[in-house]
Design a protein around this motif. Structure first.
Motif, short mmCIF file in Angstrom:
data_model
loop_
_atom_site.label_atom_id
_atom_site.label_comp_id
_atom_site.label_asym_id
_atom_site.label_seq_id
_atom_site.Cartn_x
_atom_site.Cartn_y
_atom_site.Cartn_z
N ALA A 1 -8.24 -8.34 3.57
CA ALA A 1 -7.77 -7.44 5.25
C ALA A 1 -8.60 -8.17 6.32
CB ALA A 1 -8.66 -6.15 4.54
N VAL A 2 -6.91 -7.77 6.78
CA VAL A 2 -7.16 -8.81 8.05
C VAL A 2 -7.00 -6.75 9.27
CG1 VAL A 2 -6.03 -9.52 9.81
CG2 VAL A 2 -5.95 -10.25 7.99
N VAL B 1 1.56 -4.46 8.69
CA VAL B 1 2.86 -4.63 7.60
C VAL B 1 3.52 -4.20 6.54
CG1 VAL B 1 0.82 -3.07 6.21
CG2 VAL B 1 1.65 -4.30 4.77
N GLY B 2 4.09 -4.50 6.13
CA GLY B 2 6.05 -3.49 6.11
C GLY B 2 5.69 -2.16 4.92
N TYR C 1 3.05 -2.10 1.74
CA TYR C 1 1.96 -1.35 2.23
C TYR C 1 2.00 -0.15 0.56
CZ TYR C 1 -1.18 2.20 3.01
OH TYR C 1 -2.49 3.35 3.12
N LEU C 2 3.59 0.41 0.24
CA LEU C 2 3.26 1.17 -0.93
C LEU C 2 3.13 0.23 -1.89
CD1 LEU C 2 5.98 3.24 0.36
CD2 LEU C 2 3.41 3.48 -0.10
N ASP C 3 2.94 -0.61 -2.10
CA ASP C 3 2.94 -1.45 -3.55
C ASP C 3 1.73 -1.84 -4.04
OD1 ASP C 3 6.09 -1.56 -3.91
OD2 ASP C 3 6.26 -3.74 -3.54
N GLU C 4 1.07 -1.63 -3.68
CA GLU C 4 -0.17 -2.51 -3.04
C GLU C 4 -1.00 -1.03 -3.27
OE1 GLU C 4 -3.41 -4.61 -3.15
OE2 GLU C 4 -1.96 -5.42 -3.11
N VAL C 5 -0.70 -0.21 -2.99
CA VAL C 5 -1.44 1.32 -2.94
C VAL C 5 -0.97 1.89 -4.51
CG1 VAL C 5 -1.03 4.04 -2.98
CG2 VAL C 5 -1.54 1.69 -0.74
N SER C 6 0.42 1.27 -5.09
CA SER C 6 0.82 1.86 -6.08
C SER C 6 0.11 0.98 -7.40
CB SER C 6 2.05 1.03 -6.36
OG SER C 6 2.69 1.62 -8.10
N ALA C 7 -0.19 -0.50 -7.02
CA ALA C 7 -1.08 -1.73 -7.35
C ALA C 7 -2.28 -0.62 -7.62
CB ALA C 7 -0.89 -2.51 -7.35
N VAL C 8 -3.01 -0.17 -6.97
CA VAL C 8 -3.92 0.25 -6.83
C VAL C 8 -4.84 1.45 -7.39
CG1 VAL C 8 -6.22 1.70 -5.85
CG2 VAL C 8 -5.27 -0.58 -4.33
N VAL C 9 -3.60 2.06 -7.67
CA VAL C 9 -3.00 3.36 -8.37
C VAL C 9 -3.01 3.48 -10.31
CG1 VAL C 9 -1.74 5.77 -8.64
CG2 VAL C 9 -2.51 5.32 -6.58
#
Length: 79
Positions: free
Chosen positions: A13-14, A19-20, A24-32
């Protein structure tokens, strides 16, 4: 023998990095998706019903009655 792996640049994490929205939403979805299914206990704090949309607000209070979490949700009419 244990091998150490270094994180890739994508894993680090920087602070204040740009970030687009889609990334961002793809990463949040992966965590969920990694969180197991569960029931969440909360209080329905507000409800606003219209012909086309129902808006809800859920909260969690601590033992002293102080709000410690809040989330909004909604659903559309099937018609």
């Amino acid at each position: 023998m244990m091998l150490e792996t270094k994180p890739s640049n994508a894993d680090v994490a920087v602070p204040n990095a740009s970030v687009g929205l889609r990334a961002y939403l793809d990463e949040v979805s992966a965590v969920v998706r990694r969180v197991p299914s569960s029931w969440v206990r909360c209080e329905l704090h507000a409800l606003k019903v219209t012909d086309r949309f129902t808006r809800m607000e859920f909260i969690e209070l601590d033992r002293d009655g102080k709000q410690i979490a809040r989330v909004q949700g909604g659903c559309w009419s099937a018609a």
